[in-house]
Write an enzyme that holds these catalytic residues in place. Structure first.
Site, PDB file in Angstrom:
ATOM      1  N   TYR A  51      18.893   7.260  -9.215  1.00 24.76           N
ATOM      2  CA  TYR A  51      17.439   7.423  -9.234  1.00 24.76           C
ATOM      3  C   TYR A  51      16.934   8.275  -8.084  1.00 24.76           C
ATOM      4  O   TYR A  51      15.729   8.503  -7.966  1.00 24.76           O
ATOM      5  CB  TYR A  51      16.751   6.056  -9.208  1.00 24.76           C
ATOM      6  N   LYS A  89      29.935  -1.846  -9.844  1.00 27.51           N
ATOM      7  CA  LYS A  89      31.034  -1.252 -10.604  1.00 27.51           C
ATOM      8  C   LYS A  89      32.031  -0.666  -9.589  1.00 27.51           C
ATOM      9  O   LYS A  89      32.498   0.463  -9.732  1.00 27.51           O
ATOM     10  CB  LYS A  89      30.462  -0.184 -11.538  1.00 27.51           C
ATOM     11  N   ASP A  91      29.653  -5.351 -15.541  1.00 24.42           N
ATOM     12  CA  ASP A  91      29.790  -5.604 -16.983  1.00 24.42           C
ATOM     13  C   ASP A  91      30.047  -7.087 -17.239  1.00 24.42           C
ATOM     14  O   ASP A  91      29.563  -7.653 -18.231  1.00 24.42           O
ATOM     15  CB  ASP A  91      30.856  -4.717 -17.649  1.00 24.42           C
ATOM     16  N   ASP A 122      18.322  -1.947 -13.042  1.00 27.02           N
ATOM     17  CA  ASP A 122      17.342  -1.576 -14.069  1.00 27.02           C
ATOM     18  C   ASP A 122      17.733  -2.245 -15.390  1.00 27.02           C
ATOM     19  O   ASP A 122      16.902  -2.854 -16.075  1.00 27.02           O
ATOM     20  CB  ASP A 122      17.368  -0.044 -14.210  1.00 27.02           C
TER      21      ASP A 122
END
Ligand code: NAD
Length: 507
Positions: free
Chosen positions: A130, A177, A212, A236
């Site tokens: 972002y 991640k 995940d 988000d």
């Protein structure tokens, strides 16, 4: 509370914004909180007047004065301005922690009703993809830089732990991640692991889960989560997921906290088809304004309003159409926005029967280290603030530049590009490998990934691990540029003996 009123910038916003903002303001006033509102403009009308930021100077100045904002959704009309006015506001005032509570609400039917979901997603709000740093590397290859800093990570991670401490929450989960993006997401995870032990004495457990798996666990057993802190894009996505677990957009509040500035808003957009119809559900903005009151230290009023809204939802006598639809109620005769607001006001002073009120919990008082606003109630617990970033810390790190990655716009086969680049490497450097989209293609590995017209050539010092001087890099660039169209260059650093770059797949 007698004394100075709080000053708050009120941005009604676009579409249904003015209706939900009016509902929240009426309830706050009915609860007896003295606020000097400064009404300010942002969004669609501002863009249409030709202000490409969507946030006029007067609005910025008001926020500088008040340091607290309650806002409706803002639209960025197509064809006006490039950047969203919401993102502009968050960036201008550096509100680095986006706090998205998701709590089971009585009378709001969901698949998880009765499980007691009460979690908070704390999303880093400034960095990551972002940062908006995108480039077309070739006419057909786009790139977005994922920027994660130690400072940005530490600020939001401390914010999450301080929030857990203030609210008496027992677990902070870091979601990244890092298994794939070892340097960017990995830095966030490492900062989390460095800070977490400081909070062990407060009884706050800390763990790390791959993002995940967090998504999977949120769908399977969401009530296990307490505070989840994560990077911007992850946050988000999972914060919207979490909203969906407890009833959806009409019930999802948020606060954007910076050092001394906080912006409160519903998560939903301007729902243009309902604008001006007095039918929208104002609960999300009312819940956001409760977060604002806690930030301002108005904990008693915040608790009273929260109780009143819980009573209203619990009784289900007055429902807006979206809730009536979810609850299988009478959508035809659903309540208006203002009718629902009247009912919440009428319920001020009542206690909910079936749910635990949050009033047992200490106040939310803003960011770690943030000053307590004037007129605030009980003083906050002293936050732990021991920053580890900064120019001094960074300059003390031993570093070496041991090579460069040079990106080339080229469709040439590795078998011909490789020898050509080897010949251009010069005396000090050697071509270590070529990759495409992160997979090594030279020296040949036996796999031939699809070409996309962008190659990365990695050059390192001929003497293993030796420092590479800028003059050698510039000379290399000059030689390569005569034969190839280069697009960008990255230095390969080693910081404190640790490689500051990743290997290619297959390397
Ligand atoms: P939206 O949130 O406005 O609408 C999505 C769906 O949810 C629609 O069906 C809408 O009717 C419904 N909905 C939204 N809020 C509701 C509420 N309070 N009660 C009941 N139903 C509700 O999202 P969108 O249509 O993608 O966006 C519309 C505009 O809002 C766009 O211009 C977008 O950029 C802007 N937007 C602004 C913000 C913000 O200011 N923070 C956030 C999201 C979208």
């Amino acid at each position: 509370m007698p004394g100075q009123p709080h000053r708050v910038t009120l941005i009604p916003g676009d579409g249904v914004g003015p209706e939900v903002v009016r509902a929240a303001r009426r309830i706050i006033e009915a609860a007896g909180v003295a606020i000097a509102w400064e009404e300010a403009e942002a969004g669609a009308a501002v863009f249409r007047r030709g202000d490409t930021s969507g946030v006029p100077r007067e609005t910025r100045e008001s926020i500088e004065r008040t340091r607290t904002v309650l806002k409706g959704p803002l639209e960025t009309p197509v064809g006006f301005g490039e950047k969203s006015a919401n993102v502009t506001l968050r960036k201008l005032f550096e509100t680095y922690a986006n706090v998205r509570p998701a709590r089971e609400l009585p009378g709001v039917p969901t698949r998880y009703a009765g499980e007691g979901i009460d979690l908070v997603i704390v999303r880093e709000n400034i960095e990551d993809l972002y940062a908006g740093i995108e480039h077309m590397q070739t006419p057909d290859v786009a790139q977005c830089l994922k920027v994660i800093s130690r400072k940005g990570s530490e600020k939001v991670i401390r914010y999450a732990f301080e929030l857990a401490r203030r609210e008496g929450r027992g677990r902070v989960t870091c979601a990244t991640k890092a298994n794939i993006m070892k340097l960017t997401e990995g830095l966030f995870k490492r900062v989390f692991e460095a800070i977490a032990p400081e909070y062990a004495a407060d009884g706050i457990a800390a763990d790390h889960l791959i993002i995940d798996n967090v998504a999977h666990q949120l769908a399977k057993n969401p009530a296990q989560f307490d505070v989840v802190v994560t990077t911007n894009l992850n946050g988000d996505i999972i914060s919207d997921l979490a909203s969906g677990l407890v009833g959806g957009l009409g019930f999802a509040p948020s606060g954007n906290y910076g050092d001394g500035v906080a912006i409160f808003e519903a998560v939903h957009g301007s729902a243009p088809k309902y604008a001006g119809k007095d039918v929208i559900n104002p609960t999300a903005l009312i819940l956001s304004s409760i977060m604002m009151l806690r930030h301002l230290g108005e904990t008693t009023a915040a608790d009273r309003i929260e109780d009143a809204i819980l009573v209203t939802l619990e009784e289900g006598k007055v429902m807006t159409a979206d809730l009536a639809r979810q609850a299988g109620g009478d959508v035809e005769h659903a309540a208006s926005t203002s009718g629902f607001t009247d009912e919440v006001i009428a319920n001020l002073g009542r206690q909910p029967g079936t749910v635990r009120s949050r009033s047992a919990r200490p106040a939310e008082v803003g960011a770690a280290g943030a000053p307590v606003p004037a007129g605030a109630g009980a003083p906050p617990p002293v936050p732990h603030v021991r920053w580890t970033y900064g120019p001094d810390a960074a300059s003390a790190v031993e570093r070496r530049t041991i090579g460069v990655d040079l990106f080339l716009e080229s469709w040439e086969a590795p078998e011909t590009a490789g020898p050509a680049l080897e010949a251009l490497a010069g005396e000090a450097l050697r071509l270590e490998m070529i990759s495409t989209r992160g997979t090594m293609v030279y020296p040949p590995t036996g796999i031939s990934p699809d070409a996309v017209g962008l190659l990365r050539a990695r050059f390192v010092a001929r003497a293993a691990g030796a420092e590479v001087a800028d003059a050698e890099v510039l000379a290399l660039l000059g030689r390569v540029a005569e034969r190839f169209r280069w697009t960008h260059l990255e230095k390969l650093h080693v910081f404190a003996g640790e490689p500051g770059f990743t290997k290619a797949q297959g390397q």
